[in-house]
Every structure is written in C-alpha cells, then in structure tokens.
Design a protein around this motif. Structure first.
Motif, PDB file in Angstrom:
ATOM      1  N   HIS A 294       0.810  -1.222   0.000  1.00  0.00           N
ATOM      2  CA  HIS A 294       0.000   0.000   0.000  1.00  0.00           C
ATOM      3  C   HIS A 294       0.841   1.268   0.000  1.00  0.00           C
ATOM      4  N   ALA A 295       1.891   1.287   0.787  1.00  0.00           N
ATOM      5  CA  ALA A 295       2.722   2.494   0.858  1.00  0.00           C
ATOM      6  C   ALA A 295       3.330   2.815  -0.499  1.00  0.00           C
ATOM      7  N   GLY A 296       3.863   1.790  -1.170  1.00  0.00           N
ATOM      8  CA  GLY A 296       4.438   2.008  -2.497  1.00  0.00           C
ATOM      9  C   GLY A 296       3.385   2.380  -3.519  1.00  0.00           C
ATOM     10  N   PHE A 297       2.205   1.726  -3.452  1.00  0.00           N
ATOM     11  CA  PHE A 297       1.132   2.052  -4.380  1.00  0.00           C
ATOM     12  C   PHE A 297       0.702   3.508  -4.222  1.00  0.00           C
ATOM     13  N   ALA A 298       0.586   3.965  -2.968  1.00  0.00           N
ATOM     14  CA  ALA A 298       0.184   5.350  -2.735  1.00  0.00           C
ATOM     15  C   ALA A 298       1.246   6.315  -3.248  1.00  0.00           C
ATOM     16  N   GLN A 299       2.502   5.982  -3.018  1.00  0.00           N
ATOM     17  CA  GLN A 299       3.590   6.862  -3.440  1.00  0.00           C
ATOM     18  C   GLN A 299       3.679   6.966  -4.964  1.00  0.00           C
ATOM     19  N   HIS A 300       3.483   5.832  -5.649  1.00  0.00           N
ATOM     20  CA  HIS A 300       3.656   5.803  -7.106  1.00  0.00           C
ATOM     21  C   HIS A 300       2.339   5.808  -7.855  1.00  0.00           C
ATOM     22  N   GLN A 301       1.217   6.053  -7.113  1.00  0.00           N
ATOM     23  CA  GLN A 301      -0.097   6.207  -7.724  1.00  0.00           C
ATOM     24  C   GLN A 301      -0.548   4.959  -8.485  1.00  0.00           C
ATOM     25  N   TRP A 302      -0.357   3.802  -7.862  1.00  0.00           N
ATOM     26  CA  TRP A 302      -0.910   2.567  -8.407  1.00  0.00           C
ATOM     27  C   TRP A 302      -2.258   2.329  -7.727  1.00  0.00           C
ATOM     28  N   LEU A 303      -3.305   2.959  -8.238  1.00  0.00           N
ATOM     29  CA  LEU A 303      -4.619   2.866  -7.604  1.00  0.00           C
ATOM     30  C   LEU A 303      -5.468   1.744  -8.196  1.00  0.00           C
ATOM     31  N   SER A 304      -5.219   1.400  -9.453  1.00  0.00           N
ATOM     32  CA  SER A 304      -5.869   0.252 -10.093  1.00  0.00           C
ATOM     33  C   SER A 304      -4.789  -0.575 -10.788  1.00  0.00           C
ATOM     34  N   ILE A 305      -4.927  -1.904 -10.707  1.00  0.00           N
ATOM     35  CA  ILE A 305      -3.891  -2.796 -11.248  1.00  0.00           C
ATOM     36  C   ILE A 305      -4.562  -3.924 -12.025  1.00  0.00           C
ATOM     37  N   LEU A 306      -3.981  -4.254 -13.165  1.00  0.00           N
ATOM     38  CA  LEU A 306      -4.449  -5.362 -13.987  1.00  0.00           C
ATOM     39  C   LEU A 306      -3.252  -6.203 -14.397  1.00  0.00           C
ATOM     40  N   ALA A 307      -3.363  -7.518 -14.286  1.00  0.00           N
ATOM     41  CA  ALA A 307      -2.286  -8.432 -14.690  1.00  0.00           C
ATOM     42  C   ALA A 307      -2.883  -9.539 -15.554  1.00  0.00           C
ATOM     43  N   LEU A 308      -2.269  -9.760 -16.732  1.00  0.00           N
ATOM     44  CA  LEU A 308      -2.753 -10.780 -17.661  1.00  0.00           C
ATOM     45  C   LEU A 308      -1.615 -11.723 -18.038  1.00  0.00           C
ATOM     46  N   PRO A 309      -1.870 -13.035 -18.068  1.00  0.00           N
ATOM     47  CA  PRO A 309      -0.827 -13.966 -18.517  1.00  0.00           C
ATOM     48  C   PRO A 309      -0.538 -13.768 -20.001  1.00  0.00           C
ATOM     49  N   LEU A 310       0.713 -13.840 -20.365  1.00  0.00           N
ATOM     50  CA  LEU A 310       1.112 -13.814 -21.774  1.00  0.00           C
ATOM     51  C   LEU A 310       1.360 -15.259 -22.214  1.00  0.00           C
ATOM     52  N   ILE A 311       0.633 -15.687 -23.233  1.00  0.00           N
ATOM     53  CA  ILE A 311       0.719 -17.063 -23.711  1.00  0.00           C
ATOM     54  C   ILE A 311       1.696 -17.124 -24.877  1.00  0.00           C
ATOM     55  N   ARG A 312       2.690 -17.993 -24.736  1.00  0.00           N
ATOM     56  CA  ARG A 312       3.686 -18.194 -25.791  1.00  0.00           C
ATOM     57  C   ARG A 312       3.832 -19.692 -26.034  1.00  0.00           C
ATOM     58  N   ASN A 313       3.623 -20.088 -27.276  1.00  0.00           N
ATOM     59  CA  ASN A 313       3.658 -21.521 -27.604  1.00  0.00           C
ATOM     60  C   ASN A 313       2.719 -22.313 -26.706  1.00  0.00           C
ATOM     61  N   GLN A 314       1.515 -21.747 -26.493  1.00  0.00           N
ATOM     62  CA  GLN A 314       0.423 -22.393 -25.758  1.00  0.00           C
ATOM     63  C   GLN A 314       0.732 -22.583 -24.272  1.00  0.00           C
ATOM     64  N   GLU A 315       1.698 -21.849 -23.743  1.00  0.00           N
ATOM     65  CA  GLU A 315       2.010 -21.908 -22.317  1.00  0.00           C
ATOM     66  C   GLU A 315       2.169 -20.495 -21.764  1.00  0.00           C
ATOM     67  N   VAL A 316       1.886 -20.358 -20.459  1.00  0.00           N
ATOM     68  CA  VAL A 316       2.095 -19.055 -19.820  1.00  0.00           C
ATOM     69  C   VAL A 316       3.594 -18.779 -19.772  1.00  0.00           C
ATOM     70  N   TRP A 317       3.996 -17.711 -20.417  1.00  0.00           N
ATOM     71  CA  TRP A 317       5.422 -17.395 -20.535  1.00  0.00           C
ATOM     72  C   TRP A 317       5.824 -16.216 -19.655  1.00  0.00           C
ATOM     73  N   ALA A 318       4.911 -15.258 -19.477  1.00  0.00           N
ATOM     74  CA  ALA A 318       5.202 -14.059 -18.678  1.00  0.00           C
ATOM     75  C   ALA A 318       3.877 -13.434 -18.272  1.00  0.00           C
ATOM     76  N   ALA A 325      -3.504   5.486 -12.405  1.00  0.00           N
ATOM     77  CA  ALA A 325      -3.426   6.421 -11.283  1.00  0.00           C
ATOM     78  C   ALA A 325      -4.801   6.838 -10.786  1.00  0.00           C
ATOM     79  N   ARG A 326      -5.842   6.094 -11.130  1.00  0.00           N
ATOM     80  CA  ARG A 326      -7.172   6.356 -10.584  1.00  0.00           C
ATOM     81  C   ARG A 326      -7.881   5.028 -10.314  1.00  0.00           C
ATOM     82  N   ARG A 327      -8.818   5.080  -9.430  1.00  0.00           N
ATOM     83  CA  ARG A 327      -9.574   3.884  -9.078  1.00  0.00           C
ATOM     84  C   ARG A 327     -10.571   3.550 -10.190  1.00  0.00           C
TER      85      ARG A 327
END
Length: 630
Positions: A294-318, A325-327
C-alpha cells in the motif's frame, strides 16, 4: 460569476454577506482559493490547480466545522440544521470527486468542474448559508420572539425554494460527474484503440522479443489511462525479471519486484502467474491482501492494477501488468482491449519464434547445401564461396595464397577389394586426419570421389619452398600409416597434390584451380619417378614439355593452330575439330601427358575429344569468334 479569459472567477460583494463576520470572512477565503485555482487552470498564475482544489477541500471542511459549531451554539431549527449538514456532506463528496476528476481528466474537463463549483458555491453562500445567518442574527437580537404570519409565509416559501435548488444542484452535480465520467471513458477507449493499433504496428516491425516488448510498453503509456505498463517473468530465484517497463510509476516495480510465494497475500502479478488467469484490482489501496504494498502504491499512484498472462507456444510465458493512477480504471471495455493487447503480444512472440525456427532451418539447409554429406567437410559450393573471399583478403593484406588440388593414390583398389562402405569409412577417417594437420587459417574441402582441395592463406610474399614444404610434410603424414579398416583389415593409400600460387600463377579463382589441376595430373603422371608427392604449378616439367601446351593455347586464342589445319573443310565445326585434333597431338609430344592419354581407351579418348569440340564451339558462339572460320 463572470466567464472571461481567466475561466469562471468569482467576485465578493455585500450581496453575498450573511451578516455573520466569521462566516463571511471564511466565505471570502473560499472564493479566494477558488479563484486561484481558476487562474492556475487558465495558466495566468503560478500553482497547480489540482493542489488548489486540495486546499479548497481542506478549507471547506474547516469552514463546515465552524458552521456546524455555530448552529449547535444557537440552537438552529433541527430540520434546517439537518438540511444544512446534508448540504455540507454533499459538497465535500462533490469536491472529493472533483479532485479525482481534475487529476485524471484533460484540462477542458477540469474547467467544466470549476464552472460547476462556482455555481454551487454561490448557491450555498447566497442561499443555504444566508438562511442560517438570518436565523442566527434573529436569535442574537432576540427581536423575533414571534414572527408575523406574512413573514413566516415568506420565510417558508424562501426556505422551500432553497431546499429545491439544493436538491437540483446536487442532482446536477451528480449528472455532471456522470457525463464527465462517460466522456472520459470514451476518450480512454479512443486512446486504447489507438494503442491497440500501435501494438499491431509494433508487432509487424519488431525484429526481436526485447525490442517488441519495450516498444509496446512505451506506447501503451503514451496518452492512455495507464500509469505504468510492464512485462515480467519469474527468474531462478523466484523474483520476477523485468523484461520491459515504462511509465511514470515504473519505480514501484524497480523498488519492489514481485516474488513467487505460497502466501495468500500475493501480489496481483504473482496471482496472475500462479493462477494462469487475468487478475484485476480496481482499488488497490483498499484491498487488504495488498496491504504490504500500500505504501508504495500510494507513493507511485498505483490505484488500479491489472495483470494478464502472456501465452507463448500455448504456455504461460510471462505476465503483462497495467497500473492506473485512478480507481476503477479497468472497466469491462478497458479490460477487453487489454486482453486483446495481451493476445496480440502472444501472437507476436509466436511469430518471432516461428521466424527463429525458419531462420535455423534455413541456416541448417545452407550448411547442408555447403557440406559434404560423407566427410562433413565443405563441398564445392562452399569452397567456391570461400575461395573468392580468401582471394579478396589476400589482395587487401598483400600476402600470398596457395591452392592445392589433392587426389588419392591407390584408393580404387580399396573400393574394389573391401566395398564402397569401407571406402567411405576410409574417406571419413582421412578427412579427419587431414583437418587435424592443417592450421586454423587453412581450408579443406571435398570436391567429390577421392578429390579434395586445400587453401593455404597468409603466407608471406617471400616464402620459400621449405616453409610450404614443412606444412605439406605435416599434411602427408595423414597417409603415412595404414588405415585401420576393422576386422583386422588395413589399407595403405597415397596422395598427389598440385599447387598454384597467387599472384604468380593467376589472379582469379578459375585460373588458379586450372593451374593446380594441371600440376596435380603432371605430378600423378610421374608417380613412380617423383621425389615428392606434390608439385607447384608445372615446375616439375621440363620447359620443353610446356611448349605444346602453350603453343596450342595460343592457337586457340588467335584462331591459329600448332598443327596444320585443313581449311578445305566447310563450317566452324570442321575447323574446331582440326584445332582439337592439333591440341591432342601437341599433348602427345609431352611424355608426361602422353602417359596420361595412353591410360584412356580409344572410346574414352574419342569422348574426351568430342566434349572438347562441343565446348569450343559453345565458346566461339558466345564470343561470335566463329564468323571468320566458316
């Protein structure tokens, strides 16, 4: 309120006075802060309009607390007091929304907010607070113990009007925010679709994985709702390696990169990796599972976050991660676009992998096309390419190059006696033995059968035969010991080598190879009487032996012949036949070449002559040299 080049500024007048000095003083301070925000927004004054809105909110809260104390002190009508406090709560909520909108929306939207704030302030000061002032003044003067019926009616009507206007103002404020929010969503979607198009363009033009990811992250943070975009995957230690990172909030990733953990309190990125699914958090500071960040999110304005798997050769690669910066930044449409972007990246990675595989196959095919399948040595195609490059290097360096045509002696009996499979094994062993005896700068290739060619580069211009002889003695040691053929069998073979030197024996590859080939056959013709297994050019022949070859060569160049050529016969074909006949007669005068020709049967010699005639006719036709021979 009057709109001008400085936006919607407010001017204090006595008409706005409530009669309560402390309240009027605070009203003037509120208007002064508001006007500074207007000037800052218009660019006519130093200061940040967003920060001044923060100041306005803080002072408004202080002002409302003062008004609340006054109403409690003078025992204002409960219904009036309740309505007044509701207005306070509504305005504070409005200002909080205005803060968020002004921080995240374009300047023209911020102007709309300021205009609405001006209307609200005027209504609250001239209506709601004015009513409170009249009531407090009446109580202070103790002059209105019993208000007349007409006065009550007028006051009652006025209060009703104030309540209605307050309700309309609140509704208008909410509608304004709804419209602004909808407008911003449209703008965000437009920017997202532009980012989507740019992503496709990046995928098409990127040459490698790192370039593609870096370019995408950079473009996805330009004029989009995203504060930070990055791509990462777990390293050997479990800490995520950053493959690409861009945006104003990038420091959060650098300060606290995600780490794989079994703890339920995992970061959004780790959750997406372990669950292999999309994870979204539209209020990061309110999520208790994300409390460690929370402290880092507040400092760097990470108010909303989304993470998606990247599929490479039919497997999660990254994992592809977005931060805003807004909710509530990741609504259904934004999530859809981000999902499409992650799919595009996956396709791009697969395309890069496909191109890499194709490139490897092409390289393999190129190597196979240039490699002798039996011995693993370079073949004729590879040698021709290398020879031209070697000549160019030799010219630049001013050094000497020697090319040698190598033919095996007594190899045919090995094939005849033990079979071709054993002969192939011997050739492989010989190729390995020859390669081991050459310098790194030398080059060995197999032309086919039992014929090889070798290049010696970087010889000093003044080299003598002893320098070259030592190299060739080392090369010949490959055949000085019988080859083990298995099953208690062995075979002894020899080698014959003809050498030509650049620049002395020619300036081009073909001329040097012909010279080396002639030297090799000359050396082979005297195999029984020679004192060494190699010859440089035609140095082993007597000068007299060269005369028929040189004379015939000149005859072919000039159209004459060293032997009488019948001109009674008609047509270039007849003349060519005479020239070829004279050429072979000249060869027959040399004991060395005569020995080679005698090894041919009459049919083989006739085939050789016919081939030479066909070749000469083709050359004459190309150069139109046959016109004078008809």
């Amino acid at each position: 309120m009057k709109p001008n080049n400085q936006g919607f500024a407010l001017q204090w007048s006595d008409a706005l006075a409530t009669g309560l000095a402390v309240v009027d003083e605070q009203h003037q301070q509120l208007i002064e802060i508001y006007n500074r925000a207007v000037l800052a927004q218009a660019g006519d004054s130093q200061g940040d309009a967003h920060h001044l809105l923060d100041e306005l909110l803080n002072y408004t809260k202080y002002h409302f607390r003062e008004e609340s104390s006054l109403m409690q002190q003078w025992d204002i009508e409960p219904s009036h007091c309740e309505a007044h406090l509701r207005a306070h709560e509504s305005f504070v909520a409005f200002l909080k929304k205005a803060q968020l909108v002004a921080r995240n929306h374009p300047a023209d939207i911020t102007i709309d907010i300021l205009a609405f704030l001006a209307q609200w302030l005027l209504h609250h000061i001239a209506g709601v607070d004015a009513r409170m002032g009249r009531e407090i003044l009446a109580l202070q003067d103790k002059a209105a113990n019993k208000i007349s019926t007409n006065a009550s009616a007028i006051d009652h009507s006025h209060e009703k009007m104030i309540d209605v206007v307050s309700q309309l103002s609140d509704a208008l404020g909410q509608k304004t925010f709804d419209l602004l929010d909808q407008q911003q969503k449209i703008l965000d979607l437009q920017s997202l679709y532009r980012a989507l198009l740019m992503s496709g363009d990046t995928l098409v033009h990127s040459r490698c994985e790192r370039e593609m990811l870096a370019s995408l992250c950079s473009k996805l943070t330009q004029d989009t709702p995203f504060h930070t975009v990055w791509v990462g995957r777990p390293g050997l230690s479990g800490v995520f390696d950053v493959l690409a990172l861009a945006g104003d909030g990038a420091q959060q990733v650098e300060d606290s990169p995600p780490r794989l953990t079994d703890d339920a309190r995992a970061s959004v990125v780790v959750q997406a990796w372990t669950r292999k699914q999309t994870v979204v958090c539209n209020d990061a500071l309110a999520d208790p599972d994300l409390a460690p960040w929370h402290a880092g999110f507040a400092q760097h304005q990470w108010l909303s976050i989304l993470a998606l798997p990247l599929i490479r050769n039919q497997e999660v690669w990254a994992v592809l991660a977005f931060a805003a910066a807004r909710r509530d930044a990741f609504d259904e449409r934004t999530l859809e676009v981000c999902t499409r972007i992650s799919a595009l990246i996956g396709f791009g990675l697969d395309e890069i992998d496909l191109k890499a595989r194709i490139r490897v196959l092409q390289e393999q095919e190129a190597r196979m096309a240039r490699t002798d399948a039996l011995t693993g040595l370079p073949n004729r195609l590879a040698f021709d390419e290398y020879f031209s490059q070697a000549l160019a290097r030799t010219r630049r360096r001013g050094t000497t190059l020697v090319v040698g045509m190598l033919d095996l002696d007594d190899f045919k009996p090995v094939n005849d006696r033990f079979g071709h499979a054993v002969g192939d094994m011997l050739l492989r062993d010989l190729a390995q033995a020859l390669r081991e005896r050459l310098r790194e700068t030398d080059y060995l290739a197999r032309l086919g059968g039992d014929e090889f060619v070798v290049l010696f580069e970087d010889l000093s211009p003044g080299h003598d035969d002893s320098e070259l002889g030592a190299m060739l003695d080392r090369l010949h040691s490959a055949v000085e010991v019988p080859f083990d053929l298995g099953e208690s069998r062995s075979a002894k073979i020899g080698m014959t080598l003809g050498l030509a030197c650049y620049p002395g024996d020619g300036g081009e590859a073909d001329a040097l190879l012909r010279a080396a080939d002639v030297a090799m056959y000359a050396c082979k013709a005297r195999k029984g009487a020679r004192d060494r297994w190699w010859e440089m050019r035609l140095a082993g022949l007597d000068r007299g032996d060269l005369k028929p070859i040189v004379a015939t060569h000149r005859a072919l160049q000039s159209g004459a012949s060293t032997a009488p050529i019948s001109t009674d016969r008609v047509g270039p074909g007849a003349v060519v036949e005479d020239i070829v006949g004279a050429f072979f007669e000249g060869l027959g005068e040399s004991p060395a070449f005569d020995a080679i020709l005698r090894r041919l049967s009459a049919n083989q010699l006739d085939q050789l002559k016919r081939a030479q005639e066909s070749r000469l006719i083709a050359l004459l036709a190309q150069g139109k040299a046959g016109q004078g021979l008809a």
